[in-house]
Design an enzyme around this catalytic site. Structure first.
Site, PDB file in Angstrom:
ATOM      1  N   GLY A  30       0.908  -4.161   8.144  1.00 13.29           N
ATOM      2  CA  GLY A  30       1.920  -5.323   8.147  1.00 13.29           C
ATOM      3  C   GLY A  30       1.573  -6.319   6.921  1.00 13.29           C
ATOM      4  O   GLY A  30       0.795  -5.860   6.133  1.00 13.29           O
ATOM      5  N   GLY A  35       3.976  -4.615  -3.178  1.00 14.59           N
ATOM      6  CA  GLY A  35       3.173  -3.170  -3.347  1.00 14.59           C
ATOM      7  C   GLY A  35       3.507  -2.399  -2.171  1.00 14.59           C
ATOM      8  O   GLY A  35       3.832  -1.059  -2.562  1.00 14.59           O
ATOM      9  N   HIS A  36       3.653  -2.879  -0.951  1.00 15.90           N
ATOM     10  CA  HIS A  36       4.222  -1.983  -0.001  1.00 15.90           C
ATOM     11  C   HIS A  36       5.508  -1.378  -0.081  1.00 15.90           C
ATOM     12  O   HIS A  36       5.820  -0.241   0.181  1.00 15.90           O
ATOM     13  CB  HIS A  36       3.978  -2.655   1.602  1.00 15.90           C
ATOM     14  CG  HIS A  36       2.771  -2.963   1.907  1.00 15.90           C
ATOM     15  ND1 HIS A  36       2.423  -4.375   1.916  1.00 15.90           N
ATOM     16  CD2 HIS A  36       1.724  -2.264   2.434  1.00 15.90           C
ATOM     17  CE1 HIS A  36       1.128  -4.425   2.421  1.00 15.90           C
ATOM     18  NE2 HIS A  36       0.746  -3.357   2.762  1.00 15.90           N
ATOM     19  N   GLY A 146      -1.655   2.842  -1.861  1.00 13.56           N
ATOM     20  CA  GLY A 146      -1.752   2.310  -3.056  1.00 13.56           C
ATOM     21  C   GLY A 146      -3.147   2.463  -3.803  1.00 13.56           C
ATOM     22  O   GLY A 146      -4.125   2.235  -2.925  1.00 13.56           O
ATOM     23  N   GLN A 147      -3.085   2.561  -5.057  1.00 12.01           N
ATOM     24  CA  GLN A 147      -4.240   2.689  -5.647  1.00 12.01           C
ATOM     25  C   GLN A 147      -5.376   1.570  -5.638  1.00 12.01           C
ATOM     26  O   GLN A 147      -6.481   1.737  -5.717  1.00 12.01           O
ATOM     27  CB  GLN A 147      -3.943   2.818  -7.301  1.00 12.01           C
ATOM     28  CG  GLN A 147      -5.261   3.014  -8.238  1.00 12.01           C
ATOM     29  CD  GLN A 147      -4.998   2.924  -9.457  1.00 12.01           C
ATOM     30  OE1 GLN A 147      -3.862   3.144 -10.199  1.00 12.01           O
ATOM     31  NE2 GLN A 147      -5.961   2.128 -10.285  1.00 12.01           N
ATOM     32  N   VAL A 175       0.395  -2.742  -7.580  1.00 10.31           N
ATOM     33  CA  VAL A 175       1.269  -3.620  -8.157  1.00 10.31           C
ATOM     34  C   VAL A 175       0.750  -5.047  -8.154  1.00 10.31           C
ATOM     35  O   VAL A 175      -0.183  -5.424  -7.482  1.00 10.31           O
ATOM     36  CB  VAL A 175       2.499  -3.851  -7.124  1.00 10.31           C
ATOM     37  CG1 VAL A 175       3.562  -4.816  -7.479  1.00 10.31           C
ATOM     38  CG2 VAL A 175       3.320  -2.437  -6.756  1.00 10.31           C
ATOM     39  N   LEU A 183      -1.611  -7.610  -5.824  1.00  7.97           N
ATOM     40  CA  LEU A 183      -0.911  -7.958  -4.673  1.00  7.97           C
ATOM     41  C   LEU A 183      -1.757  -7.279  -3.400  1.00  7.97           C
ATOM     42  O   LEU A 183      -2.216  -6.221  -3.272  1.00  7.97           O
ATOM     43  CB  LEU A 183       0.409  -7.329  -4.370  1.00  7.97           C
ATOM     44  CG  LEU A 183       1.469  -7.827  -5.721  1.00  7.97           C
ATOM     45  CD1 LEU A 183       2.750  -7.383  -5.067  1.00  7.97           C
ATOM     46  CD2 LEU A 183       1.256  -9.274  -5.574  1.00  7.97           C
ATOM     47  N   SER A 184      -2.022  -8.312  -2.474  1.00  7.71           N
ATOM     48  CA  SER A 184      -2.785  -7.767  -1.159  1.00  7.71           C
ATOM     49  C   SER A 184      -2.221  -8.776   0.094  1.00  7.71           C
ATOM     50  O   SER A 184      -1.948  -9.675  -0.118  1.00  7.71           O
ATOM     51  CB  SER A 184      -4.173  -8.075  -1.155  1.00  7.71           C
ATOM     52  OG  SER A 184      -4.923  -8.212  -0.204  1.00  7.71           O
TER      53      SER A 184
END
Ligand code: PAF
Length: 279
Positions: A30, A35-36, A146-147, A175, A183-184
């Protein structure tokens, strides 16, 4: 869009899907961001139905980590998923997901010794256990990661291969904000000053990548340069800055094959990770 709070409800829906349809899966905890959403959009272009799981997995947090304060903006997450054309959200309650006497764990030995595995003992065992269980429940054809969490993605790829899971695991480039910051979900913890200083991470990675593109192959030269650039941003603590092999994630001295430059650095109490792939 369907929202399932129990495994049983999800399974009924999954069984009723016509056999010609394919399911893409984006596992998340969540606090969704672009990025998600990029993962969801890749999944939507490859599969007919995209399922997003939202589950803050207690097994992958250490005792002094941020499990209880991890952001849980469920309504906002559901809105983003619905706008992105996600078919279903699986958001199980912890009690449904992990019975009180739960005692079965999955461990990918080896790749978890390095990088984040060295500083977060038990973290990857928590990740592989929850993801294998989610794969069994969701029954996806493809799963998207994601990378930014490259060690997680490579460990899960190995789990898929070792356990002969019948699914295709895809890794999607990180991203970034315009500043370069990856992004995190944890970026919400950063105050404006920390967020500005943290842009040193991607700058250091890109400087090292361009030195590698010009022929620099010494791990020490690349990581020392990164360390100097990051230290100038007054980080609270550098956990690691390393050059490792893409295959084994073990540290290397010379970048003569596919490699990863990876780092984990604290600004305030927030631990940020980032990486670039070389070769
Ligand atoms: O990357 C994450 O958000 C988590 O580690 C994952 C893969 C959803 C497992 O809890």
């Amino acid at each position: 869009m369907e929202i399932f709070r129990t495994i049983a409800e999800y399974r009924d829906w999954r069984k009723a899907l016509p056999s010609g349809r394919s399911v893409g899966f984006v596992p998340t905890m969540g606090a969704l961001h672009a990025g998600h959403m990029r993962l969801a959009s890749e999944s939507r272009s490859a599969d007919s139905d995209t399922v997003v799981s939202i589950f803050v997995n207690p097994l992958q947090f250490g005792p002094s980590e941020d499990f209880s304060r991890y952001p849980r903006p469920f309504e906002a997450d559901a809105k983003l998923c619905s706008e992105a054309g996600v078919a279903a959200i699986l958001a199980p309650e912890a009690a449904d997901f992990y019975p009180a006497d739960f005692s079965t764990y999955v461990e990918v030995a080896g790749l978890d010794k390095y990088l984040c595995g060295a500083s977060r003992p038990g973290h990857f065992r928590g990740v592989t256990t929850v993801v294998l269980k989610l794969f069994h429940i969701v029954q996806p054809h493809r799963a998207w990661f994601g990378q930014k969490d490259i060690q997680q993605a490579l460990i899960l790829k190995k789990m898929v291969r070792d356990m002969s899971l019948d699914l295709d695991l895809r890794i999607v480039p990180t991203v970034r904000e315009d500043s370069g910051l990856a992004l995190s979900s944890r970026n919400v913890y950063l105050n404006p000053d920390e967020k500005t200083r943290a842009t040193a991470l991607s700058k250091a990675l890109f400087t090292a990548k361009s030195a590698w593109e010009k022929g620099e192959r010494s791990a020490a030269a690349l990581t020392n340069g990164m360390r100097r650039e990051i230290e100038a941003s007054s980080p609270t603590r550098i956990d690691y800055i390393e050059a490792v092999s893409q295959a084994s994630l073990a540290p290397i001295d010379t970048l003569d094959g596919p490699a990863v430059l990876a780092l984990a650095v604290f600004y305030g109490k927030t631990r940020l990770i980032d990486n670039v792939l070389l070769g």
